[in-house]
Design an enzyme around this catalytic site. Structure first.
Site, mmCIF file in Angstrom:
data_model
loop_
_atom_site.group_PDB
_atom_site.id
_atom_site.type_symbol
_atom_site.label_atom_id
_atom_site.label_comp_id
_atom_site.label_asym_id
_atom_site.label_seq_id
_atom_site.Cartn_x
_atom_site.Cartn_y
_atom_site.Cartn_z
ATOM 1 N N LYS A 10 0.817 -1.221 0.000
ATOM 2 C CA LYS A 10 0.000 0.000 0.000
ATOM 3 C C LYS A 10 0.854 1.276 0.000
ATOM 4 C CE LYS A 10 -3.981 -2.180 2.288
ATOM 5 N NZ LYS A 10 -4.922 -2.076 3.440
ATOM 6 N N TYR A 50 -12.533 -1.963 -3.392
ATOM 7 C CA TYR A 50 -13.043 -1.991 -2.014
ATOM 8 C C TYR A 50 -14.567 -1.843 -1.940
ATOM 9 C CZ TYR A 50 -8.445 -2.062 0.232
ATOM 10 O OH TYR A 50 -7.208 -2.437 0.696
ATOM 11 N N ASN A 113 -1.972 0.293 6.778
ATOM 12 C CA ASN A 113 -1.423 -0.944 7.326
ATOM 13 C C ASN A 113 -0.604 -1.768 6.308
ATOM 14 O OD1 ASN A 113 -3.534 -1.817 5.804
ATOM 15 N ND2 ASN A 113 -4.673 -2.764 7.479
ATOM 16 N N HIS A 116 -2.289 -5.486 1.591
ATOM 17 C CA HIS A 116 -3.577 -6.154 1.398
ATOM 18 C C HIS A 116 -3.311 -7.579 0.968
ATOM 19 C CE1 HIS A 116 -7.563 -7.201 -0.133
ATOM 20 N NE2 HIS A 116 -6.903 -7.783 -1.121
ATOM 21 N N GLU A 127 -9.797 -10.548 -7.620
ATOM 22 C CA GLU A 127 -8.851 -9.428 -7.424
ATOM 23 C C GLU A 127 -7.681 -9.520 -8.415
ATOM 24 O OE1 GLU A 127 -7.949 -9.599 -3.222
ATOM 25 O OE2 GLU A 127 -9.971 -8.940 -2.675
HETATM 26 P P1 GDP Z 1 -7.963 -6.677 5.932
HETATM 27 O O1 GDP Z 1 -8.619 -7.790 5.170
HETATM 28 O O2 GDP Z 1 -7.118 -7.164 7.077
HETATM 29 O O3 GDP Z 1 -7.198 -5.715 5.043
HETATM 30 O O4 GDP Z 1 -9.119 -5.822 6.647
HETATM 31 P P2 GDP Z 1 -10.604 -5.362 6.205
HETATM 32 O O5 GDP Z 1 -11.084 -6.124 5.018
HETATM 33 O O6 GDP Z 1 -11.431 -5.372 7.444
HETATM 34 O O7 GDP Z 1 -10.410 -3.826 5.810
HETATM 35 C C1 GDP Z 1 -9.878 -3.470 4.564
HETATM 36 C C2 GDP Z 1 -8.970 -2.290 4.735
HETATM 37 O O8 GDP Z 1 -9.735 -1.146 5.139
HETATM 38 C C3 GDP Z 1 -7.910 -2.424 5.853
HETATM 39 O O9 GDP Z 1 -6.774 -3.143 5.467
HETATM 40 C C4 GDP Z 1 -7.589 -0.972 6.146
HETATM 41 O O10 GDP Z 1 -6.674 -0.405 5.195
HETATM 42 C C5 GDP Z 1 -8.946 -0.312 5.975
HETATM 43 N N1 GDP Z 1 -9.611 -0.180 7.294
HETATM 44 C C6 GDP Z 1 -10.173 -1.162 8.055
HETATM 45 N N2 GDP Z 1 -10.676 -0.668 9.198
HETATM 46 C C7 GDP Z 1 -10.413 0.680 9.167
HETATM 47 C C8 GDP Z 1 -10.676 1.770 10.054
HETATM 48 O O11 GDP Z 1 -11.247 1.590 11.127
HETATM 49 N N3 GDP Z 1 -10.248 3.002 9.644
HETATM 50 C C9 GDP Z 1 -9.618 3.224 8.457
HETATM 51 N N4 GDP Z 1 -9.244 4.468 8.122
HETATM 52 N N5 GDP Z 1 -9.355 2.225 7.598
HETATM 53 C C10 GDP Z 1 -9.744 0.977 7.941
#
Ligand code: GDP
Length: 139
Positions: A10, A50, A113, A116, A127
């Site tokens: 990212k 997303y 973070n 992905h 994807e």
């Molecule tokens: P992943 O599968 O571990 O990447 O997590 P998710 O599918 O739950 O979320 C997708 C992405 O959305 C995450 O990797 C983060 O970059 C973003 N994200 C998730 N939760 C939050 C949040 O509470 N705040 C913000 N700003 N971004 C978030």
């Protein structure tokens, strides 16, 4: 079983010149990088990618972040690659990520973070197809 997963390094990672260090963790875990390119995601690409999160409160912030700097999109191949990469990435929130995981080592926050990884084989196929043609993947 040998399978493929989709990965993104990212914007927070490319901005800090961490792509090599993250690739080293990926390769040390036994995953092979069979396709890779650096792109600057468009807003439309990020919104499509997303789409599942479009009702979440952080969706706008997420799209803005993913388009804020270049990313590196990748196809990783290996035994149980989807689950393996999720393990190597660590928890979404770096504060909860296990020692030695990419997010524990490098991530800045739950949003920024660093990586992905697909969460299922079906999503991995979808994807990968959004960003790569079959000819670009050299296994
Ligand atoms: P992943 O599968 O571990 O990447 O997590 P998710 O599918 O739950 O979320 C997708 C992405 O959305 C995450 O990797 C983060 O970059 C973003 N994200 C998730 N939760 C939050 C949040 O509470 N705040 C913000 N700003 N971004 C978030």
């Amino acid at each position: 079983m040998t399978e493929r997963t989709f990965s993104i390094l990212k914007p927070d990672a490319t901005r800090r010149n961490l792509t090599g260090k993250i690739n080293a963790v990926i390769e040390d875990a036994g995953l092979r990088i069979v396709a890779q390119k650096r792109i600057h995601m468009s807003k439309a690409q990020a919104e499509k990618f997303y789409e599942i999160h479009k009702e979440r409160p952080f969706f706008g912030e997420l799209v803005e972040f993913m388009t804020s700097a270049p990313v590196v999109v990748q196809v990783l191949e290996g035994a149980d690659a989807v689950a393996k990469y999720r393990e190597v990435m660590g928890a979404t929130n770096p504060a909860q990520a296990a020692d030695g995981t990419i997010r524990k080592l490098f991530a800045e926050s739950v949003g920024e973070n660093s990586v992905h990884g697909s969460d299922s084989q079906d999503n991995a196929k979808i994807e990968i197809a959004q960003f790569f043609t079959d000819a670009e993947i050299v296994g």
